[in-house]
Design a protein around this motif. Structure first.
Motif, PDB file in Angstrom:
ATOM      1  N   SER A 162       2.018   5.519  -6.317  1.00 43.88           N
ATOM      2  CA  SER A 162       1.215   5.025  -7.437  1.00 43.88           C
ATOM      3  C   SER A 162       1.954   5.151  -8.756  1.00 43.88           C
ATOM      4  O   SER A 162       1.679   4.412  -9.701  1.00 43.88           O
ATOM      5  CB  SER A 162      -0.108   5.775  -7.489  1.00 43.88           C
ATOM      6  OG  SER A 162       0.119   7.142  -7.683  1.00 43.88           O
ATOM      7  N   ARG A 206     -10.693   5.228  -3.576  1.00 42.24           N
ATOM      8  CA  ARG A 206      -9.310   5.287  -4.012  1.00 42.24           C
ATOM      9  C   ARG A 206      -9.200   4.944  -5.505  1.00 42.24           C
ATOM     10  O   ARG A 206      -8.472   5.582  -6.253  1.00 42.24           O
ATOM     11  CB  ARG A 206      -8.508   4.305  -3.182  1.00 42.24           C
ATOM     12  CG  ARG A 206      -7.079   4.419  -3.477  1.00 42.24           C
ATOM     13  CD  ARG A 206      -6.210   4.290  -2.247  1.00 42.24           C
ATOM     14  NE  ARG A 206      -4.867   4.506  -2.690  1.00 42.24           N
ATOM     15  CZ  ARG A 206      -4.155   5.550  -2.370  1.00 42.24           C
ATOM     16  NH1 ARG A 206      -4.647   6.448  -1.570  1.00 42.24           N
ATOM     17  NH2 ARG A 206      -2.950   5.696  -2.833  1.00 42.24           N
ATOM     18  N   TRP A 231       2.342  -9.853  -6.620  1.00 47.29           N
ATOM     19  CA  TRP A 231       2.481  -8.559  -7.292  1.00 47.29           C
ATOM     20  C   TRP A 231       3.528  -7.713  -6.609  1.00 47.29           C
ATOM     21  O   TRP A 231       4.318  -7.044  -7.265  1.00 47.29           O
ATOM     22  CB  TRP A 231       1.151  -7.804  -7.281  1.00 47.29           C
ATOM     23  CG  TRP A 231       0.064  -8.548  -7.949  1.00 47.29           C
ATOM     24  CD1 TRP A 231      -1.021  -9.112  -7.357  1.00 47.29           C
ATOM     25  CD2 TRP A 231      -0.060  -8.843  -9.341  1.00 47.29           C
ATOM     26  NE1 TRP A 231      -1.791  -9.726  -8.297  1.00 47.29           N
ATOM     27  CE2 TRP A 231      -1.232  -9.575  -9.516  1.00 47.29           C
ATOM     28  CE3 TRP A 231       0.731  -8.552 -10.451  1.00 47.29           C
ATOM     29  CZ2 TRP A 231      -1.660 -10.035 -10.748  1.00 47.29           C
ATOM     30  CZ3 TRP A 231       0.302  -8.995 -11.689  1.00 47.29           C
ATOM     31  CH2 TRP A 231      -0.871  -9.730 -11.835  1.00 47.29           C
ATOM     32  N   VAL A 281      -4.527  -3.215 -12.781  1.00 49.59           N
ATOM     33  CA  VAL A 281      -3.522  -2.473 -12.009  1.00 49.59           C
ATOM     34  C   VAL A 281      -4.180  -1.786 -10.811  1.00 49.59           C
ATOM     35  O   VAL A 281      -3.651  -1.800  -9.693  1.00 49.59           O
ATOM     36  CB  VAL A 281      -2.803  -1.441 -12.904  1.00 49.59           C
ATOM     37  CG1 VAL A 281      -1.902  -0.545 -12.072  1.00 49.59           C
ATOM     38  CG2 VAL A 281      -1.971  -2.151 -13.959  1.00 49.59           C
ATOM     39  N   LEU A 282      -5.357  -1.211 -11.044  1.00 53.81           N
ATOM     40  CA  LEU A 282      -6.088  -0.585  -9.938  1.00 53.81           C
ATOM     41  C   LEU A 282      -6.404  -1.600  -8.855  1.00 53.81           C
ATOM     42  O   LEU A 282      -6.296  -1.312  -7.658  1.00 53.81           O
ATOM     43  CB  LEU A 282      -7.397   0.019 -10.441  1.00 53.81           C
ATOM     44  CG  LEU A 282      -7.356   1.436 -10.966  1.00 53.81           C
ATOM     45  CD1 LEU A 282      -8.749   1.868 -11.347  1.00 53.81           C
ATOM     46  CD2 LEU A 282      -6.811   2.359  -9.901  1.00 53.81           C
ATOM     47  N   TYR A 309       3.538   1.903  -9.665  1.00 53.63           N
ATOM     48  CA  TYR A 309       2.567   0.985 -10.269  1.00 53.63           C
ATOM     49  C   TYR A 309       2.364   1.327 -11.739  1.00 53.63           C
ATOM     50  O   TYR A 309       2.259   0.459 -12.594  1.00 53.63           O
ATOM     51  CB  TYR A 309       1.213   1.083  -9.570  1.00 53.63           C
ATOM     52  CG  TYR A 309       1.149   0.453  -8.212  1.00 53.63           C
ATOM     53  CD1 TYR A 309       0.800  -0.878  -8.083  1.00 53.63           C
ATOM     54  CD2 TYR A 309       1.393   1.186  -7.077  1.00 53.63           C
ATOM     55  CE1 TYR A 309       0.713  -1.463  -6.847  1.00 53.63           C
ATOM     56  CE2 TYR A 309       1.318   0.612  -5.829  1.00 53.63           C
ATOM     57  CZ  TYR A 309       0.972  -0.711  -5.724  1.00 53.63           C
ATOM     58  OH  TYR A 309       0.890  -1.278  -4.499  1.00 53.63           O
ATOM     59  N   THR A 369      11.129   4.497  -4.445  1.00 48.48           N
ATOM     60  CA  THR A 369      10.595   3.308  -3.771  1.00 48.48           C
ATOM     61  C   THR A 369      11.418   2.960  -2.541  1.00 48.48           C
ATOM     62  O   THR A 369      10.871   2.711  -1.465  1.00 48.48           O
ATOM     63  CB  THR A 369      10.591   2.115  -4.736  1.00 48.48           C
ATOM     64  OG1 THR A 369      10.012   2.519  -5.958  1.00 48.48           O
ATOM     65  CG2 THR A 369       9.807   0.965  -4.156  1.00 48.48           C
ATOM     66  N   MET A 413      -3.647  -2.175  -6.711  1.00 49.36           N
ATOM     67  CA  MET A 413      -3.411  -1.048  -5.813  1.00 49.36           C
ATOM     68  C   MET A 413      -4.365  -1.014  -4.636  1.00 49.36           C
ATOM     69  O   MET A 413      -3.979  -0.613  -3.535  1.00 49.36           O
ATOM     70  CB  MET A 413      -3.552   0.262  -6.580  1.00 49.36           C
ATOM     71  CG  MET A 413      -2.429   0.501  -7.520  1.00 49.36           C
ATOM     72  SD  MET A 413      -2.390   2.218  -7.930  1.00 49.36           S
ATOM     73  CE  MET A 413      -2.185   2.925  -6.319  1.00 49.36           C
ATOM     74  N   VAL A 414      -5.623  -1.378  -4.842  1.00 51.85           N
ATOM     75  CA  VAL A 414      -6.581  -1.228  -3.739  1.00 51.85           C
ATOM     76  C   VAL A 414      -6.653  -2.460  -2.848  1.00 51.85           C
ATOM     77  O   VAL A 414      -7.171  -2.381  -1.746  1.00 51.85           O
ATOM     78  CB  VAL A 414      -7.999  -0.857  -4.226  1.00 51.85           C
ATOM     79  CG1 VAL A 414      -7.984   0.502  -4.894  1.00 51.85           C
ATOM     80  CG2 VAL A 414      -8.570  -1.899  -5.144  1.00 51.85           C
ATOM     81  N   ALA A 429       0.820  -1.206   0.000  1.00 49.64           N
ATOM     82  CA  ALA A 429       0.000   0.000   0.000  1.00 49.64           C
ATOM     83  C   ALA A 429       0.852   1.253   0.000  1.00 49.64           C
ATOM     84  O   ALA A 429       0.416   2.306  -0.444  1.00 49.64           O
ATOM     85  CB  ALA A 429      -0.931  -0.002   1.211  1.00 49.64           C
ATOM     86  N   GLU A 434      -7.744   7.513  -8.361  1.00 52.83           N
ATOM     87  CA  GLU A 434      -6.356   7.194  -8.675  1.00 52.83           C
ATOM     88  C   GLU A 434      -5.972   7.778 -10.027  1.00 52.83           C
ATOM     89  O   GLU A 434      -6.690   7.638 -11.002  1.00 52.83           O
ATOM     90  CB  GLU A 434      -6.152   5.684  -8.676  1.00 52.83           C
ATOM     91  CG  GLU A 434      -4.756   5.272  -8.977  1.00 52.83           C
ATOM     92  CD  GLU A 434      -3.745   6.096  -8.222  1.00 52.83           C
ATOM     93  OE1 GLU A 434      -3.891   6.254  -7.013  1.00 52.83           O
ATOM     94  OE2 GLU A 434      -2.817   6.615  -8.869  1.00 52.83           O
ATOM     95  N   ALA A 439      -1.313   5.795 -11.921  1.00 50.56           N
ATOM     96  CA  ALA A 439      -1.268   4.425 -12.417  1.00 50.56           C
ATOM     97  C   ALA A 439      -2.163   4.276 -13.643  1.00 50.56           C
ATOM     98  O   ALA A 439      -1.794   3.660 -14.638  1.00 50.56           O
ATOM     99  CB  ALA A 439      -1.702   3.462 -11.319  1.00 50.56           C
TER     100      ALA A 439
END
Lengths: 289, 285
Positions: free
Chosen positions: A95, A208, B32, A147-148, A98, B263, A151-152, A91, A212, A215
């Motif tokens: 972004s 989110r 991932w 991809v989202l 990503y 990062t 991310m979430v 998390a 976003e 990304a």
């Protein structure tokens, strides 16, 4: 703080007034996006935002539930803390990382392996076929949605994990004593007890996903066209703003973008209010118990 | 007997399947993380060299580094913290000490929670409308202001929560000795809540050091080294965005190097925050 929030809404509405005034309600349903002729419509980015967020939630919600379940009920105790912190680190990654990963690594992967398969196997199906046919570009709604989702997942699963931990041991132990399996405890005891907070967490993730920017900007393909296919490039509100704001040359262009921002603000605000209210109710319940 | 056995087996099978799936979901999530970190590491390590920290961003086709962007990022983040953190700590203190119960406190807390998860691009647009447009040009200060809006709710939240954890007995003990309220706050409450508040600030720093969207239309970008706050300024995330979107190979390499730096910085910060908090907890016990 309250002032900041109120000010944000007002200034957006004010900035977007020119676009709203020029196009009226047609701004919301028009698919035009023509910088040369000064005709702007919000439909394409709005739909792109909704579709990518929807794909993301379809993937992220079951996976997050699985992760939360694994971390609270299944995993041996020594595994829980490291895995939970690893997920939370996911998390913390900005972004834009990503986005780069999506553009340089994941999109080519999709183009080479996943898109052709989907096109060949699902594209010819009747009725839903049009959603899945298209050239293997790699960039597009589906890639952005995935991809989202990645991310979430950490957000939703850490909320779920926390609320699963609040379920009183008494309840779970009673169910186990009656001979329930772990799955039955999770489904019939833990989930109903935490339902509101779980929905709140899902909405938090949705907020989110909707907002976003980076990304999605990378992998969505930035194309102002409305297509049914998930493999085609599209656009989302946040991506349009990020891509075009610094290039906007006319007052109307800029105003249209700000109006888009205002739409996004209203939608995410509503989603977040629902999320917080639900989580809050859960906290009350916990206080009573 | 037969039926119940069948039922039992079906329940056991379903249980096993569900548990296996939940395990898979966890592996899926971690997969991932590893993949993203791996690509960043491999691609970034290739492009990592001393010039990265000593040269400014190059035009396409020439070699260069990210020195001006790194400097810009540091300056903007520091400024954002300088604006956001004190206001955040004060607001958090007010919430925890003076408005713990009551409608106004609840309402502010609610708004703060929403601001906490508001999309950053919206905050950027807000600052654009508030600062950039009236001033007529992009500026590093506007970028810092946008980031400060992200810092603020995080600090308010952690400060509020940490102060609520301070035992009431401590407040009462101090007050009964005749210590004035402000001294109680500054010398007793802040001191005992410090690990938590510092952690909150560190996490806020981690969050903003990777933020791109709000900087795009506040601080913009700059090819050159600058320390002027009222002029556009480069920052690492925006440079990454610009370079990654470009068609040039050597710009891509720079973008990866920047991504690696960001990062690593962010991960180290969040690990440090965690470690600091844990150590403080151990010390208290």
């Amino acid at each position: 703080m309250a002032l900041a929030l109120l000010g944000a809404a007002l200034s957006m509405a004010w900035g977007g007034r020119e676009a709203f005034a020029t196009f009226g309600w047609k701004f919301l349903i028009s698919t035009d996006w023509d910088a040369v002729n000064h005709r702007f419509g919000a439909l394409v980015p709005v739909i792109g935002t909704l579709v990518t967020a929807l794909i993301a939630m379809l993937i992220a919600v079951p996976v997050s539930f699985g992760i939360a379940l694994f971390l609270t009920e299944v995993a041996p105790a020594w595994l829980r803390a490291p895995v939970a912190s690893a997920i939370e680190l996911l998390a913390g990654i900005p972004s834009i990382i990503y986005g780069m990963w999506g553009l340089f690594v994941f999109a080519p992967f999709m183009a080479a392996h996943v898109d052709p398969w989907i096109d060949a196997h699902l594209g010819s199906l009747p009725a839903i076929g049009i959603f899945f046919s298209g050239p293997p570009l790699g960039l597009g709604m589906l890639t952005a949605g995935i991809v989202l989702a990645i991310m979430v997942i950490p957000f939703i699963s850490s909320v779920m994990r926390e609320v699963f931990l609040t379920v009183p041991a008494r309840l779970k132990e009673s169910a186990y004593a009656l001979g329930s399996t772990t799955w039955e405890v999770a489904w019939h005891i833990v989930l109903p007890y935490t339902r509101q907070a779980v929905i709140g967490g899902v909405f938090l993730g949705l907020g989110r996903a909707l907002g976003e920017t980076m990304a999605v900007t990378f992998v969505l393909g930035n194309a102002h066209q409305l297509t049914a296919s998930l493999l085609m490039p599209g656009n989302s509100i946040a991506a349009v703003i990020a891509n075009e704001f610094t290039e906007a040359d006319s007052e109307l262009y800029r105003s249209s973008l700000i109006a888009l921002g205002f739409l996004l603000f209203v939608v995410t605000f509503a989603v977040l209010v629902v999320a917080r209210l639900m989580l809050r109710q859960m906290e009350r319940k916990q206080g009573r118990a | 007997m037969n039926i119940s056995e069948k039922l039992y087996r079906r329940r056991r099978l379903r249980n096993a399947a569900a548990l296996a799936l939940s395990g898979c979901a966890t592996v899926f999530g971690l997969f991932w993380l590893l993949w993203i970190l791996w690509t960043t590491l491999v691609n970034g390590a290739h492009a990592l060299n001393p010039a990265l920290f000593t040269h400014s961003t190059p035009p396409p086709g020439e070699s260069g580094g990210l020195a001006n962007a790194l400097f810009g990022s540091l300056l903007i983040s520091a400024l954002a913290l300088a604006i956001g953190a004190p206001i955040g700590v004060l607001a958090g203190t007010w919430l925890a000490e003076y408005a713990r119960r009551g409608r106004l406190g609840e309402f502010i807390r609610f708004l703060n929670d929403i601001l906490l998860s508001a999309p950053s691009i919206v905050l950027g647009l807000f600052v654009y409308a508030l600062v950039v447009k009236p001033a007529g040009h992009f500026s590093a200060f506007a970028g810092a202001l946008a980031l400060a809006l992200i810092v603020l709710p995080i600090v308010v939240r952690t400060c509020d929560e940490m102060l609520q954890l301070v035992p009431n007995a401590m407040r009462e003990a101090a007050l009964s000795l005749g210590v004035p309220q402000w001294k109680v706050t500054v010398q007793i409450l802040w001191r005992s809540a410090r690990p938590g508040i510092v952690t909150g600030i560190l996490l806020a720093l981690a969050r903003i050091s990777g933020e791109t969207a709000p900087l795009l239309f506040t601080a913009l970008n700059n090819q050159y080294w600058t320390a002027k706050l009222d002029a556009p300024m480069a920052s690492v995330p925006v440079a990454i965005f610009q370079f990654a979107m470009s068609p040039y190979e050597d710009w891509h390499a720079l973008a990866w190097a920047g991504a690696l730096v960001v990062t690593v910085f962010v991960l180290l910060l969040s690990l440090a925050a965690r470690w600091y908090l844990r150590r403080a907890h151990v010390a208290h016990d």
